[in-house]
Scaffold this active site. Structure first.
Site, PDB file in Angstrom:
ATOM      1  N   HIS A   9      -4.499   9.445  -1.712  1.00 28.73           N
ATOM      2  CA  HIS A   9      -3.896   9.287  -0.553  1.00 28.73           C
ATOM      3  C   HIS A   9      -2.444   8.492  -0.892  1.00 28.73           C
ATOM      4  O   HIS A   9      -2.558   7.244  -1.187  1.00 28.73           O
ATOM      5  CB  HIS A   9      -4.753   8.478   0.185  1.00 28.73           C
ATOM      6  CG  HIS A   9      -4.427   8.016   1.531  1.00 28.73           C
ATOM      7  ND1 HIS A   9      -4.111   6.949   2.048  1.00 28.73           N
ATOM      8  CD2 HIS A   9      -4.102   8.875   2.716  1.00 28.73           C
ATOM      9  CE1 HIS A   9      -3.603   6.938   3.280  1.00 28.73           C
ATOM     10  NE2 HIS A   9      -3.761   8.027   3.697  1.00 28.73           N
ATOM     11  N   HIS A  51       5.581   8.215   5.208  1.00 29.14           N
ATOM     12  CA  HIS A  51       4.085   8.305   5.977  1.00 29.14           C
ATOM     13  C   HIS A  51       4.435   8.268   7.605  1.00 29.14           C
ATOM     14  O   HIS A  51       3.868   8.836   8.348  1.00 29.14           O
ATOM     15  CB  HIS A  51       3.245   7.044   5.893  1.00 29.14           C
ATOM     16  CG  HIS A  51       1.963   7.190   6.843  1.00 29.14           C
ATOM     17  ND1 HIS A  51       1.723   6.365   7.972  1.00 29.14           N
ATOM     18  CD2 HIS A  51       0.897   7.848   6.575  1.00 29.14           C
ATOM     19  CE1 HIS A  51       0.574   6.642   8.273  1.00 29.14           C
ATOM     20  NE2 HIS A  51       0.108   7.788   7.514  1.00 29.14           N
TER      21      HIS A  51
HETATM   22 CA    CA Z   1      -1.430  11.766   5.583  1.00 28.68          CA
END
Ligand code: CA
Length: 300
Positions: A9, A51
């Protein structure tokens, strides 16, 4: 895609600032199945790996371009050219209001020298490492906020799907999973943009089982928040929601976000969290900030 998969992630974001090349190279060495990219367009339509549509919680934008914020006080990726973005330093995530680091025990804020990069540069890093190491690690890009991009006259999905095609990601057999929270847009990617990749519908809000049937018409899986899989803890044992079973009935894989060794919440250890979700809840994969720990556990 049958075995359980591990998705790094934002890279090895438990150890290095998220979405930096350094975090991606470190994640690569931990041998997850996929490495994630979140994508936002620059003013000149270059997909940047970051992000949020904002710059001010992971860069020094407010000191480099103090006059470039919008009325809401935020700095937007879409207002800067790619060359301008390259002048910024990237740092561990912090709260732009008070400067406080989000995860205090992670990489120290403001230290060393990290930069932004494009989606193509990251694909070339991963494909280059696949070539030099002989591994076959995949990419797992997310199209961020397509609605906002449309409002700014940008078709981010078309740009991303074209780049993926150009770099050889064309079918469900290629090591690429494309994800988006916006259901209308993901359906558009499948139907209008004729994308044949493995598609994951991310789920933000309360779990609505009714919607799974609709998602299954264009998507191959869903990405819920992991807490949507947990119901209540009774006498020390978790009861699960019906999400995973229902999704499986529709033929959808389930890849929840985000398992963090430094944010255990209701669990006493990271191992307990992984074990419950993978082996009791029967998820098909998961996003983690700590790919090394998940790889080590699942190998056992
Ligand atoms: Ca993402």
């Amino acid at each position: 895609m049958n075995s359980k998969i591990i998705i790094a992630h934002r890279g090895a974001s438990g150890y290095l600032p998220e979405h930096t090349m350094e975090a991606k190279a470190m994640a690569y060495a931990m041998k997850p199945d996929f490495i994630e990219q979140d994508l936002v367009l620059s003013k000149d339509d270059i997909p940047v790996v970051i992000h949020d549509i904002y710059l001010d919680d992971v860069t020094n934008v407010s000191s480099v371009y103090p006059n470039r914020k919008r009325k809401d006080g935020r700095y937007y990726v879409v207002d800067f050219t790619f060359d301008e973005l390259l002048c910024l330093k990237v740092t561990e995530r912090f709260n732009p209001k008070n400067g406080e680091q989000f995860y205090p025990n992670r990489f120290p804020k403001g230290k060393s020298n990290f930069k932004l990069h494009s989606f193509q540069q990251e694909i070339e890093l991963i494909q280059g490492l696949n070539h030099s190491t002989g591994n076959t690690i995949g990419i797992y890009p997310e199209i961020k906020n397509p609605e906002f991009h449309h409002q700014n006259q940008k078709d981010i999905s078309k740009i991303i799907v074209d780049i993926l095609f150009e770099y050889g990601y064309r079918t469900k057999e290629d090591k690429c999973v494309l994800q988006c929270f916006d259901a209308k847009e993901l359906e558009r990617i499948r139907i209008e943009l004729k994308c044949n990749l493995f598609l994951i519908q991310l789920i933000e809000n309360e779990f609505d089982a009714q919607k799974l049937g609709y998602y299954a018409r264009y998507a191959d899986g869903v990405g819920p928040w992991y807490k949507q899989i947990l119901d209540v803890k009774e006498k020390g044992k978790w009861k699960l929601t019906t999400l995973v079973n229902k999704a499986h009935e529709y033929g959808l894989k389930v890849h929840p976000y985000t398992l963090r060794a430094d944010e255990l919440n209701e669990f006493s250890s990271f191992e307990e969290m992984i074990e419950l979700l993978f082996y009791e809840a029967n998820i098909d994969g998961a996003f983690t900030d700590f790919p090394d720990k998940m790889v080590a556990f699942l190998k056992k």
